[in-house]
Every structure is written in C-alpha cells, then in structure tokens.
Enzyme design. Structure first.
Site, short mmCIF file in Angstrom:
data_model
loop_
_atom_site.label_atom_id
_atom_site.label_comp_id
_atom_site.label_asym_id
_atom_site.label_seq_id
_atom_site.Cartn_x
_atom_site.Cartn_y
_atom_site.Cartn_z
N LYS A 270 -12.05 -1.69 6.38
CA LYS A 270 -11.25 -2.69 7.08
C LYS A 270 -11.74 -2.81 8.53
O LYS A 270 -11.96 -3.89 9.02
CB LYS A 270 -9.76 -2.31 7.07
CG LYS A 270 -9.19 -1.99 5.69
CD LYS A 270 -9.08 -3.21 4.79
CE LYS A 270 -8.95 -2.87 3.31
NZ LYS A 270 -7.75 -2.15 2.93
N TRP B 156 0.83 -1.22 0.00
CA TRP B 156 0.00 0.00 0.00
C TRP B 156 0.86 1.25 0.00
O TRP B 156 0.55 2.22 -0.70
CB TRP B 156 -0.97 -0.01 1.17
CG TRP B 156 -2.01 -1.07 1.02
CD1 TRP B 156 -2.19 -2.17 1.81
CD2 TRP B 156 -3.01 -1.18 -0.02
NE1 TRP B 156 -3.23 -2.94 1.33
CE2 TRP B 156 -3.75 -2.35 0.22
CE3 TRP B 156 -3.34 -0.39 -1.13
CZ2 TRP B 156 -4.80 -2.76 -0.60
CZ3 TRP B 156 -4.40 -0.79 -1.95
CH2 TRP B 156 -5.11 -1.96 -1.68
N ASP C 31 -1.35 6.44 6.53
CA ASP C 31 -2.48 5.60 6.10
C ASP C 31 -2.74 4.59 7.22
O ASP C 31 -1.90 3.74 7.49
CB ASP C 31 -2.10 4.89 4.79
CG ASP C 31 -3.16 3.89 4.32
OD1 ASP C 31 -4.17 3.70 5.02
OD2 ASP C 31 -2.95 3.30 3.23
C1 PLP Z 1 -7.27 -1.60 1.63
C2 PLP Z 1 -6.22 -0.59 1.82
C3 PLP Z 1 -6.08 0.49 0.94
C4 PLP Z 1 -6.94 0.68 -0.29
O1 PLP Z 1 -8.22 0.99 0.08
P1 PLP Z 1 -9.36 1.30 -1.02
O2 PLP Z 1 -10.44 1.86 -0.18
O3 PLP Z 1 -9.68 0.01 -1.67
O4 PLP Z 1 -8.82 2.28 -1.98
C5 PLP Z 1 -5.08 1.42 1.20
N1 PLP Z 1 -4.27 1.29 2.26
C6 PLP Z 1 -4.39 0.26 3.13
C7 PLP Z 1 -3.46 0.17 4.29
C8 PLP Z 1 -5.35 -0.71 2.93
O5 PLP Z 1 -5.46 -1.74 3.78
#
Ligand code: PLP
Length: 360
Positions: A195, A101, A171
């Site tokens: 998540k 990511w 993030d």
């Molecule tokens: C799933 C995830 C993403 C991407 O998320 P989307 O909503 O599908 O764009 C980005 N960063 C992390 C850490 C993730 O687990």
C-alpha cells in the site's frame, strides 16, 4: 514515457525516484555484476541490503531496542492467522471491528480461540471508528486488535485504545510510514508493504521481544513462528529479497524527505486539498465521517451510480487511474499514499471540479 496519476489502493504508486534508481541497478547492483533478483539471500551484498533496510526503518519509526523487525512473506492476511497462533496464551482475544480488514482478521482469529468482538462500527457501514474510551477489555485477553486505517471505508483511529498491560496489536498496512507512531504503545505493529512502502510480497512485523514466544499454539507451522524468523534475522528461508530491497529504497527516500514528520505534513496537505473540495462540492461527498477520515484512502460518491461510472471512465481518459471505489462502498476511492505527489491530488480535484460543472 507517460506516467499516470495512479490512485490504486494497492499495489499502489511508488516514488518515481525509487523506481528509476532500481532500474539503473537492474543489471548490475553496485558492481556485483548481477541484479538483486539474482543474488543469494546469504550473500554479503544482500546482507547489506536487509541490514540497512532494518536500520533505516528503525531510524524512521524510532523503534525501541526491545522490538524486533521481521521482513516476511504471506501478506497481511497471513498475519491474521500468525498473530493469534503466536500470541494466544489464554486463548481469549479482543477485536475492534472498524472495516472489512479487521472483520476478516477477527473471523480468522475465531478459528484458534475465543475471539471476541468488543466494538464494531458495522451498524453504520464502517463510516466511523468505535469510541475507544468506553471500552471494557476481557481481563484475560492476550491482546487487543485494531486496524488503524481501514483501506476500504477510509476511516482511521484518531486515538488509540488504552489497553494497559494488554498488548495492542495494529494492522497499519494502508498507513505504514505515513506519519510518526509511538511504537512503545503497541505490542505488535504490522503491515503489508504494497500500500505505502513497496511492491507486493513483503509484510513487515514489528514485535516486542516478550511476545516472541516458544510456547505458541502447538500446531503453529515452524515458518509462521515469530521466534523462527526473529532468531534467523528474517532469513530462516528465502525472504522476498527484491521486495525488501525496494522497501529499503523507499526508507532512504523518506529519510531524504525529512522523515515521518515531514511526510505527515505533506500527507495532511494533500488530504486537505481533496477533503476541502469534497466539503464544498454539491455533486461529490465523502463517505466517512469527518472526524475519522483517513489521510490515505478517500472514498467518495455522487449518489448516482451512473454518474459515478461516467466519472471513472472520463477520469481514466484524463490520466487519473484506479479511482473506482471498492464494491462494498461503491463510487470512487482516491488512495493518496506517500508517493502520490501533491500535483496528482491537485489534478484530481481540478478534474472533479470540471466534471461537476459539466454535470450540474
Ligand atoms: C490490503 C490490506 C490487507 C491485506 O493485505 P494482503 O497483503 O493482500 O494480505 C490487510 N489489511 C489492510 C489494512 C489492508 O489494506
């Protein structure tokens, strides 16, 4: 009704109480005679929903007054672009790459300016997080970027890089609200909610006032400017109304549990059950280095892809769903987010133990 133990990495398990409560309000939200899905985002009822949600996440995370909370669309991936577009001034930005990511976010940032990878753990397939103590940041960096919990490789930061006056951007998608955070240490925190916080369709951005600028990169679409959404209270256009409503319910659920300290304690207990088992197992092993193990995403392997496949199939038959690992790690991955009950982790470990004995 047969609920399974759902170890999906995302979209992922939600608290049963939250789902039941939403079901009870499906046809008539608090006497409005309509579902939240059917109501205007300008209505008094929805205003109550979004304002309460904001206050509750502020309470949970202890968000200082000089930070704004934005409820947006486009997922975490859209923020890979929105962050450089909104925050680049010198157009020099530093990225720490600790998994797929942060690697994707880094790649996207390169489209807009001089994005530099100042540390990476790709040399060992992201089994660890680069040492943040020995880092030198670009003196003119607009921000330093991290992904604090890497969902695929199951690693997490044990401490934050000390970036001084350079804003730290994180993030937190796969660890959102799983433990207390000191928001004041960051310039911007964001995460897709699917998540750990709600259904897919909402991304929450917590951003310090001074980073909400007029002078963003000139081609930044109006809708992707933080100022547009901050000025409009996330209602510049139609927000993901139902998703925000669900997030609000999860916030209330977390408050009811005792907040993020209580949640962290539970998460540590759950993770310990699984890691303790993995550490003594002769069949299974965790793939991330001990020091950097995530409390949320636990990848593990047998070392034999055929046995992995057998495990995944038999687990499914036993009501353990979505345990297959990401293709870049292989094997299995158990995502044990906030809403995964302790009983689910215990059931998984029991099943692993039985499988180990049968396949010794
Ligand atoms: C799933 C995830 C993403 C991407 O998320 P989307 O909503 O599908 O764009 C980005 N960063 C992390 C850490 C993730 O687990």
């Amino acid at each position: 009704m047969a609920r399974v133990y759902n170890f999906s990495a995302g979209p992922a398990v939600l608290p049963e109480e939250v789902l039941s409560s939403a079901a009870a309000e499906m046809l008539d939200y608090q006497g409005t005679g309509m579902s939240v899905m059917e109501m205007s985002h300008r209505s008094a009822a929805f205003k109550g929903i979004i304002e309460t949600a904001e206050q509750d996440i502020r309470d949970l995370m202890n968000i200082p007054d000089n930070y704004r909370v934005l409820f947006l669309q486009g997922g975490a991936t859209q923020q890979f672009a929105a962050i450089p577009m909104n925050l680049m001034q010198n157009k020099v930005v530093d990225y720490i790459v600790s998994g797929n990511w942060s690697k994707k976010a880094f790649k996207e940032a390169k489209l807009y300016g001089d994005a530099r990878c100042i540390a990476s753990s790709e040399d060992e397939n992201f089994t660890y997080v680069p040492d943040v103590d020995g880092l030198t940041f670009s003196p003119d960096a607009d921000y330093v970027y991290i992904c604090q919990n890497e969902t695929v490789y199951g690693n997490r930061y044990t401490k934050l890089p000390e970036t001084g006056d350079i804003p730290l951007v994180s993030d937190v998608s796969s660890m959102f609200l799983s433990e207390p955070m000191d928001v004041s240490k960051y310039g911007l925190i964001y995460g897709g909610v699917q998540k750990n916080v709600g259904p897919a369709g909402v991304v929450i951005v917590i951003v310090r006032d001074d980073l909400i600028r007029e002078d963003v990169l000139p081609f930044t679409p109006t809708i992707m400017r933080y100022k547009t959404q901050a000025d409009a209270g996330s209602l510049s256009n139609t927000p993901p109304c139902y998703g925000i409503y669900m997030c609000g319910k999860v916030f209330k659920w977390l408050k009811g549990l005792g907040g993020l300290e209580a949640m962290q304690k539970l998460n540590e207990e759950k993770a310990a059950i699984l890691y303790d088992y993995l550490d003594q197992s002769k069949l299974f092993s965790g793939t991330a280095k001990k020091e950097f193990r995530s409390l949320m995403n636990v990848p593990f392997v047998t070392g034999n892809p055929e046995l992995d496949a057998k495990f995944i199939a038999e687990a499914k038959a036993a009501g353990i769903e979505n345990i297959k690992g990401h293709r870049s790690v292989g094997g299995m991955r158990a995502s044990i987010y906030n809403a995964m009950p302790k009983a689910g982790v215990e059931a998984l470990v029991q099943f692993m133990d039985k499988f180990e004995r049968e396949n010794a």
